[in-house]
Design a protein around this motif. Sequence first.
Motif, short mmCIF file in Angstrom:
data_model
loop_
_atom_site.label_atom_id
_atom_site.label_comp_id
_atom_site.label_asym_id
_atom_site.label_seq_id
_atom_site.Cartn_x
_atom_site.Cartn_y
_atom_site.Cartn_z
N GLY A 171 46.18 17.65 -47.31
CA GLY A 171 46.49 17.06 -48.58
C GLY A 171 47.76 16.26 -48.59
N CYS A 172 48.51 16.27 -47.49
CA CYS A 172 49.74 15.50 -47.40
C CYS A 172 49.39 14.03 -47.20
N VAL A 173 49.71 13.22 -48.18
CA VAL A 173 49.34 11.81 -48.16
C VAL A 173 50.55 10.96 -47.79
N SER A 174 50.37 10.09 -46.82
CA SER A 174 51.37 9.10 -46.45
C SER A 174 52.73 9.73 -46.13
N PRO A 175 52.78 10.59 -45.10
CA PRO A 175 54.07 11.14 -44.72
C PRO A 175 54.97 10.06 -44.11
N GLY A 176 56.23 10.37 -43.91
CA GLY A 176 57.15 9.42 -43.29
C GLY A 176 58.41 9.24 -44.12
N GLN A 177 59.16 8.20 -43.82
CA GLN A 177 60.42 7.91 -44.50
C GLN A 177 60.13 7.25 -45.85
N LYS A 178 60.70 7.79 -46.92
CA LYS A 178 60.37 7.33 -48.27
C LYS A 178 61.47 6.50 -48.93
N LEU A 179 62.67 6.48 -48.38
CA LEU A 179 63.74 5.70 -48.98
C LEU A 179 63.72 4.27 -48.45
N GLY A 180 63.82 3.32 -49.34
CA GLY A 180 63.94 1.94 -48.93
C GLY A 180 65.39 1.59 -48.64
N ASN A 181 65.59 0.71 -47.67
CA ASN A 181 66.93 0.24 -47.31
C ASN A 181 67.90 1.41 -47.07
N PRO A 182 67.52 2.35 -46.22
CA PRO A 182 68.32 3.58 -46.08
C PRO A 182 69.70 3.36 -45.47
N SER B 28 71.18 4.37 -57.50
CA SER B 28 70.01 5.22 -57.65
C SER B 28 68.79 4.54 -57.05
N GLN B 29 67.79 5.37 -56.73
CA GLN B 29 66.51 4.88 -56.25
C GLN B 29 65.43 5.87 -56.66
N SER B 30 64.33 5.35 -57.22
CA SER B 30 63.19 6.20 -57.56
C SER B 30 62.27 6.30 -56.35
N VAL B 31 61.74 7.49 -56.14
CA VAL B 31 60.90 7.71 -54.98
C VAL B 31 59.84 8.76 -55.33
N THR B 32 58.64 8.60 -54.79
CA THR B 32 57.56 9.55 -55.00
C THR B 32 57.43 10.46 -53.79
N LEU B 33 57.45 11.76 -54.02
CA LEU B 33 57.28 12.75 -52.96
C LEU B 33 55.85 13.27 -53.03
N PRO B 34 54.99 12.93 -52.08
CA PRO B 34 53.60 13.37 -52.14
C PRO B 34 53.51 14.89 -52.05
N ALA B 35 52.51 15.45 -52.70
CA ALA B 35 52.30 16.89 -52.64
C ALA B 35 51.60 17.27 -51.34
N GLY B 36 51.65 18.57 -51.02
CA GLY B 36 50.88 19.11 -49.92
C GLY B 36 51.44 18.91 -48.54
N CYS B 37 52.70 18.47 -48.43
CA CYS B 37 53.30 18.26 -47.12
C CYS B 37 54.10 19.50 -46.70
N ALA B 38 54.41 19.57 -45.42
CA ALA B 38 55.08 20.75 -44.89
C ALA B 38 56.60 20.66 -44.99
N SER B 39 57.15 19.47 -45.08
CA SER B 39 58.61 19.36 -45.11
C SER B 39 59.03 18.15 -45.93
N GLY C 178 55.22 16.36 -55.12
CA GLY C 178 54.24 15.95 -56.12
C GLY C 178 54.83 15.23 -57.31
N GLN C 179 56.13 14.90 -57.24
CA GLN C 179 56.79 14.26 -58.37
C GLN C 179 57.37 12.90 -57.96
N THR C 180 57.50 12.02 -58.93
CA THR C 180 58.31 10.82 -58.77
C THR C 180 59.66 11.10 -59.39
#
Length: 484
Positions: free
Chosen positions: A332-343, A389-400, A455-457
């Motif tokens: 159920g983990c959708v699109s894992p990876g780095q979620k911050l833009g311009n880190p 600030s930066q808004s980011v969506t954390l997908p649900a169902g991931c391990a870390s 599971g939240q933005t």
Amino acid sequence: MFRRQVAFVAAAVAALATVGAGVAMASQTPSGTAVAVAAVPRPDHVVVVVFENKDYSTIIGSSSAPYFNSLAGQGASFTQSFGVTHPSQGNYVAMFSGSQQGVTDDTCPRNLGNVANLGSQLIGAGFTFKGYSESMPSDGYTGCSSGNYARKHNPWVDFSNVPAASNVRFSAFPTDYTTLPTVSYVVPDMCNDMHDCSVSTGDTWLKNKLDGYAQWAKTHNSLLIATFDEDNFSSVNQIATVMVGEKVRTGTYSEQINHYNVLRTMEDAYGLSALGNAATATPITDIWSTTTPSPTPTASPTASPTSSPSPSPTPTASPTPTSSPTPTPTAGCVSPGQKLGNPGFETGTAAPWTATSGVLDNGTSEPAHAGSWKAWMDGYGSAHTDTLSQSVTLPAGCASYTLSFWVHIDTAETGSTVYDKLTVQVGSTTLATYSNVNAAAGYAQKTFNLAAFAGQTVTLKFTGVEDSSQQTSFVIDDAALTIG
């Protein structure tokens, strides 16, 4: 040094209070035949005592706190426990209601109305609740202060749905512990809670006033929770938390918890709905045991077994490492990876961060951790506030869910009084505060678990505040939010 007008704001993403981090195993093997239980058992009585403004290392292992360390050896001692905000009042409101309820300072009075809270939940479900405040001048008192009593440490007074009869003086705390309410909060006065007096003063008070209950609890299906509201701004809001009781497996536990996890654990024990941020916090399940192999009959029937992972039957003999190999993503983990833009800010512009003017900098006055660009907050030596600030969506169902960044603090401030500070938030939750008292030479990497927000933005927000006196620069670089 003083900051040039062209210099940039510091994008500090120091998320530390990791509510709902996965359960870790105890670092000691408990004696006897006790086995772990998956759900939270239901104590006959819980007493929560809250001390003030001391970081973890000031208490655990300190010769000034022999009794607190004795309790840690008698029960469950949490090595990764955190407050949720600064200053005090927001922590008390959060631990009692699952949210800061918009409280960001110690202003009194706060009248929060008919908002659900632990006291109203317990009473509504047929249980009982009382808050015992030392040095409060009279039962039911609603004033802001009196001698060493301060209402800012007494959250139940702020809610209209907690009856006045539940707001009593500590002198009414019974010696016949069977007459205690289901859940009690105990708040020492401003000296004995270590706010205005020494650690040893509060430690001696704890021994003299509550050791009798602690020893009784170990043979009468009851529980003592000793904790702190926040640290003293010298760390990342890391505090000591110890639980002692009949169903508690002795050991040190390294899962990351905060006030919301503790609230969720009590709510699960009594079959109550999880309030606010407690709803996404993992209940503490790995510290409990029963002396028989069959499930404990006192476990709350309404606690959802799917909301808390089952601990291993026997903890490992060695301490749980603070960092473990990256686990395999769960189904159920959708699109894992780095979620911050311009880190690393190397694009030369802030986007997708939203920043106040002058945030980005590629000069040499304050060095980057890597590359040429970094985020630089404040450093003007005058009254100033920077945000990023930066808004980011954390997908649900991931391990870390791992947040990391490098921070450098360059300040002319000295002493323990904090004027300039960098506050880090996820949504409305304050995760960490940085200032001169936790500055280190060069860059320091911070890494935190954001599993509580799966599971939240959410919006990561970093606010640097500088007064009109000494200058302070908060510099952030190479931020990352990695989902796996």
